[in-house]
Design an enzyme around this catalytic site. Sequence first.
Site, PDB file in Angstrom:
ATOM      1  N   LYS A  42      22.242  69.578   8.257  1.00  0.00           N
ATOM      2  CA  LYS A  42      23.657  69.472   8.611  1.00  0.00           C
ATOM      3  C   LYS A  42      24.579  69.576   7.409  1.00  0.00           C
ATOM      4  CE  LYS A  42      22.790  66.796  12.747  1.00  0.00           C
ATOM      5  NZ  LYS A  42      21.620  65.955  12.812  1.00  0.00           N
ATOM      6  N   HIS A  85      23.063  88.831  25.668  1.00  0.00           N
ATOM      7  CA  HIS A  85      22.038  88.688  24.638  1.00  0.00           C
ATOM      8  C   HIS A  85      20.735  89.355  25.039  1.00  0.00           C
ATOM      9  CE1 HIS A  85      19.943  85.743  21.653  1.00  0.00           C
ATOM     10  NE2 HIS A  85      20.231  86.897  21.097  1.00  0.00           N
ATOM     11  N   TYR A 140      19.356  80.121  19.434  1.00  0.00           N
ATOM     12  CA  TYR A 140      19.295  79.942  17.982  1.00  0.00           C
ATOM     13  C   TYR A 140      18.963  78.496  17.627  1.00  0.00           C
ATOM     14  CZ  TYR A 140      21.738  84.484  17.508  1.00  0.00           C
ATOM     15  OH  TYR A 140      22.114  85.804  17.561  1.00  0.00           O
ATOM     16  N   THR A 176      17.698  74.779   6.952  1.00  0.00           N
ATOM     17  CA  THR A 176      16.946  73.776   7.699  1.00  0.00           C
ATOM     18  C   THR A 176      16.229  72.824   6.749  1.00  0.00           C
ATOM     19  OG1 THR A 176      15.027  75.239   7.833  1.00  0.00           O
ATOM     20  CG2 THR A 176      16.564  75.285   9.690  1.00  0.00           C
ATOM     21  N   GLY A 194      31.397  88.484   9.075  1.00  0.00           N
ATOM     22  CA  GLY A 194      31.273  87.380  10.016  1.00  0.00           C
ATOM     23  C   GLY A 194      30.176  86.443   9.562  1.00  0.00           C
ATOM     24  N   GLY A 248      26.914  84.562  10.866  1.00  0.00           N
ATOM     25  CA  GLY A 248      25.918  84.416  11.913  1.00  0.00           C
ATOM     26  C   GLY A 248      25.217  83.075  11.800  1.00  0.00           C
ATOM     27  N   ASP A 263      29.285  83.755  14.897  1.00  0.00           N
ATOM     28  CA  ASP A 263      28.412  84.267  15.951  1.00  0.00           C
ATOM     29  C   ASP A 263      27.247  83.303  16.138  1.00  0.00           C
ATOM     30  OD1 ASP A 263      27.305  86.764  17.557  1.00  0.00           O
ATOM     31  OD2 ASP A 263      25.663  85.942  16.357  1.00  0.00           O
TER      32      ASP A 263
END
Length: 128
Positions: free
Chosen positions: A33, A118, A57, A25, A17, A19, A52
């Site tokens: 982006k 969470h 976040y 950054t 998956g 995350g 996920d």
Amino acid sequence: MQYRTMPGSDEKLSILGYGCMRLPTSFGGAIDKEKAIKQIRGAIDRGVNYLDTAWPYHMGNSESFLGEYVLKNGYREKVYLATKLPCMMLRKKEAIRETFEKQLKKLQSDYIDYYLLHSLDGPSWDKM
């Protein structure tokens, strides 16, 4: 890519998956982006179909980033999307529905495939 069928359904999730807690950054800490879109869509194009994310976040920007930049042009239909109810932030029962609706809006989606709780610990478990 290898997949596993979810018990009780015909959903086949990739065993790998993606995350969205630690996206690339820029120097200021904002999500880069261009790099993040390239990474996530590259993973999806190679068969990853489970993303996920969560409310906190990237200082609250991960869900909005996915909705605004990644899950466009048919990519939403290619993935199972998981996000989380931020249990640690909730103070009243009504906030559950309000938070969920805000998350749908941030993700620019009509649905969330997997909605997780969470950061459950003793006090938040009792509260939930």
